[in-house]
Design a protein around this motif. Structure first.
Motif, PDB file in Angstrom:
ATOM      1  N   PHE A 138      16.067 -72.646  12.116  1.00 13.71           N
ATOM      2  CA  PHE A 138      17.301 -71.942  11.564  1.00 13.71           C
ATOM      3  C   PHE A 138      16.723 -70.379  11.602  1.00 13.71           C
ATOM      4  O   PHE A 138      15.659 -70.037  11.502  1.00 13.71           O
ATOM      5  CB  PHE A 138      17.524 -72.289   9.945  1.00 13.71           C
ATOM      6  N   GLU A 139      17.708 -69.318  12.103  1.00 19.40           N
ATOM      7  CA  GLU A 139      17.191 -68.043  11.926  1.00 19.40           C
ATOM      8  C   GLU A 139      18.263 -67.355  11.012  1.00 19.40           C
ATOM      9  O   GLU A 139      19.487 -67.564  11.379  1.00 19.40           O
ATOM     10  CB  GLU A 139      17.318 -67.447  13.437  1.00 19.40           C
ATOM     11  N   ASP A 140      17.903 -66.693  10.197  1.00 18.40           N
ATOM     12  CA  ASP A 140      18.626 -65.721   9.248  1.00 18.40           C
ATOM     13  C   ASP A 140      19.660 -66.721   8.677  1.00 18.40           C
ATOM     14  O   ASP A 140      20.836 -66.288   8.278  1.00 18.40           O
ATOM     15  CB  ASP A 140      19.216 -64.701  10.019  1.00 18.40           C
ATOM     16  N   GLY A 141      19.256 -67.871   8.462  1.00 22.10           N
ATOM     17  CA  GLY A 141      20.410 -68.715   7.609  1.00 22.10           C
ATOM     18  C   GLY A 141      21.229 -69.403   8.425  1.00 22.10           C
ATOM     19  O   GLY A 141      22.048 -70.526   7.976  1.00 22.10           O
ATOM     20  N   HIS A 142      21.260 -69.612   9.783  1.00 18.87           N
ATOM     21  CA  HIS A 142      22.211 -70.358  10.662  1.00 18.87           C
ATOM     22  C   HIS A 142      21.528 -70.979  11.851  1.00 18.87           C
ATOM     23  O   HIS A 142      20.123 -70.604  12.212  1.00 18.87           O
ATOM     24  CB  HIS A 142      23.101 -69.374  11.250  1.00 18.87           C
ATOM     25  N   LYS A 143      21.786 -71.967  12.516  1.00 17.93           N
ATOM     26  CA  LYS A 143      21.059 -72.633  13.464  1.00 17.93           C
ATOM     27  C   LYS A 143      20.876 -72.196  14.602  1.00 17.93           C
ATOM     28  O   LYS A 143      21.750 -71.330  14.994  1.00 17.93           O
ATOM     29  CB  LYS A 143      21.876 -74.032  13.777  1.00 17.93           C
ATOM     30  N   ILE A 144      19.879 -72.228  15.442  1.00 16.75           N
ATOM     31  CA  ILE A 144      19.844 -71.714  16.854  1.00 16.75           C
ATOM     32  C   ILE A 144      19.123 -72.795  17.641  1.00 16.75           C
ATOM     33  O   ILE A 144      18.497 -73.780  16.984  1.00 16.75           O
ATOM     34  CB  ILE A 144      19.088 -70.297  17.039  1.00 16.75           C
ATOM     35  N   ASN A 145      19.230 -72.793  18.817  1.00 18.67           N
ATOM     36  CA  ASN A 145      18.836 -73.816  19.593  1.00 18.67           C
ATOM     37  C   ASN A 145      17.281 -73.707  20.139  1.00 18.67           C
ATOM     38  O   ASN A 145      16.716 -74.795  20.132  1.00 18.67           O
ATOM     39  CB  ASN A 145      19.493 -74.020  21.043  1.00 18.67           C
ATOM     40  N   SER A 146      16.729 -72.588  20.023  1.00 19.15           N
ATOM     41  CA  SER A 146      15.143 -72.115  20.365  1.00 19.15           C
ATOM     42  C   SER A 146      15.035 -70.921  20.017  1.00 19.15           C
ATOM     43  O   SER A 146      15.829 -70.127  19.432  1.00 19.15           O
ATOM     44  CB  SER A 146      14.967 -72.471  21.606  1.00 19.15           C
ATOM     45  N   TYR A 147      13.807 -70.608  20.042  1.00 21.73           N
ATOM     46  CA  TYR A 147      13.246 -69.303  19.818  1.00 21.73           C
ATOM     47  C   TYR A 147      14.027 -68.284  20.939  1.00 21.73           C
ATOM     48  O   TYR A 147      14.093 -69.066  21.857  1.00 21.73           O
ATOM     49  CB  TYR A 147      11.812 -69.136  19.897  1.00 21.73           C
ATOM     50  N   THR A 148      13.917 -67.076  20.927  1.00 20.71           N
ATOM     51  CA  THR A 148      14.418 -66.043  21.912  1.00 20.71           C
ATOM     52  C   THR A 148      13.472 -65.620  22.661  1.00 20.71           C
ATOM     53  O   THR A 148      12.624 -64.754  22.567  1.00 20.71           O
ATOM     54  CB  THR A 148      15.108 -65.109  20.835  1.00 20.71           C
ATOM     55  N   ASN A 149      13.115 -66.419  23.776  1.00 20.17           N
ATOM     56  CA  ASN A 149      12.307 -65.932  24.849  1.00 20.17           C
ATOM     57  C   ASN A 149      12.654 -65.387  25.986  1.00 20.17           C
ATOM     58  O   ASN A 149      11.720 -64.790  26.890  1.00 20.17           O
ATOM     59  CB  ASN A 149      11.397 -67.330  25.093  1.00 20.17           C
ATOM     60  N   ARG A 150      14.000 -65.513  26.127  1.00 22.00           N
ATOM     61  CA  ARG A 150      14.547 -65.143  27.535  1.00 22.00           C
ATOM     62  C   ARG A 150      15.071 -63.697  27.286  1.00 22.00           C
ATOM     63  O   ARG A 150      15.932 -63.482  26.320  1.00 22.00           O
ATOM     64  CB  ARG A 150      15.767 -65.956  27.952  1.00 22.00           C
ATOM     65  N   ASN A 151      14.519 -62.588  28.043  1.00 24.31           N
ATOM     66  CA  ASN A 151      15.005 -61.364  27.969  1.00 24.31           C
ATOM     67  C   ASN A 151      15.965 -60.947  28.871  1.00 24.31           C
ATOM     68  O   ASN A 151      16.651 -59.915  28.361  1.00 24.31           O
ATOM     69  CB  ASN A 151      13.679 -60.415  28.127  1.00 24.31           C
TER      70      ASN A 151
END
Length: 258
Positions: free
Chosen positions: A185-198
């Protein structure tokens, strides 16, 4: 002798015996002339004509009821069609000016949204806010097809991403990340993964969101083309936001608010 007996004897002596006998023997006659004048012959009529009249009244009443029922049935059908027509017009106006249905194309919003998912979208009295899921559409954005993203930055915000750590910062503060129930979860909502792609965005570099523009990301952080792709999407003009996704219609397993 008493006084009463004396009076009775005096009365009897005053009446002539012969006259008294004649009076007793004379037959009594009753004068019915007055009664005959009062009593008039009664004419007896047949009741058949009354039955005929009653039958005619019943037939006329039955005709009136039949006509009334037919008129009522016609009115009910007319009212039904009128209600149906009004409902159709209302739905058309509703989906033309107030809400629309959009289909998710691709997997850039997993795990929150799935490919092919039907969303109800509205822009009625809508002001974009953090974490809203929005539909973006413009001819110059990603070939003009509608895209679904999440708002991360508002006009005037600064956005920075540490692609090595996969963390997003807004106005100098890291958006909180936690793991619960097997999801990230990021800021209260689901995400699939950490943000590694720029994509086209520099790591650890602050970018200021222009006026009337928004910074958007997909929840599938390493499988989404979004504001990190400056050449195709970049900062999204507020005029390109078609509305906010508020409800999921299909598949039925996702039915409910977004």
């Amino acid at each position: 002798m008493s006084e009463e007996e004396k009076d009775l004897n005096e009365t009897m002596e005053a009446i002539d015996p012969e006259e008294y006998k004649k009076m007793l023997q004379q037959p009594k006659e009753q004068d019915h002339s007055d009664l005959e004048d009062i009593i008039t012959p009664i004419e007896v009529k047949s009741t058949r004509h009354l039955q005929i009249q009653q039958e005619q009244l019943e037939k006329e009443k039955a005709k009136e009821n039949a006509a009334k029922n037919a008129h009522t049935a016609v009115n009910e059908v007319y009212d039904w069609f009128e209600s149906l027509l009004m409902a159709v017009v209302f739905i058309v106006l509703l989906f033309t000016f107030i809400i629309r249905v959009n289909t998710v194309d691709g997997g850039s919003m997993t795990p929150t949204l799935q490919n092919g998912q039907k969303l109800v979208v509205t822009d009625l009295f809508y002001t974009p806010s953090y974490n809203d899921i929005v539909i973006i559409q413009a001819a110059k954005l990603d070939g003009g097809k509608p895209i679904v993203k999440r708002i991360i930055g508002l006009p005037g915000d600064t956005v920075m991403i540490d692609f090595e750590a996969g963390l997003v910062y807004r106005n100098g503060e890291q958006l909180p990340v936690e793991t619960k129930e097997g999801y990230l979860f990021e800021d209260g909502h689901k995400i699939n993964s950490y943000t590694n792609r720029n994509i086209e965005m520099l790591s650890k570099t602050e970018y200021t969101v222009p006026e009337n523009c928004y910074f958007v990301l997909g929840d599938n952080r390493n499988g989404s083309k979004d504001s990190r792709a400056f050449s195709s999407i970049g900062f999204v003009d507020g005029n390109y936001i078609a509305g906010r996704a508020i409800f999921s219609l299909f598949p039925f397993s996702t039915f409910g608010t977004v």
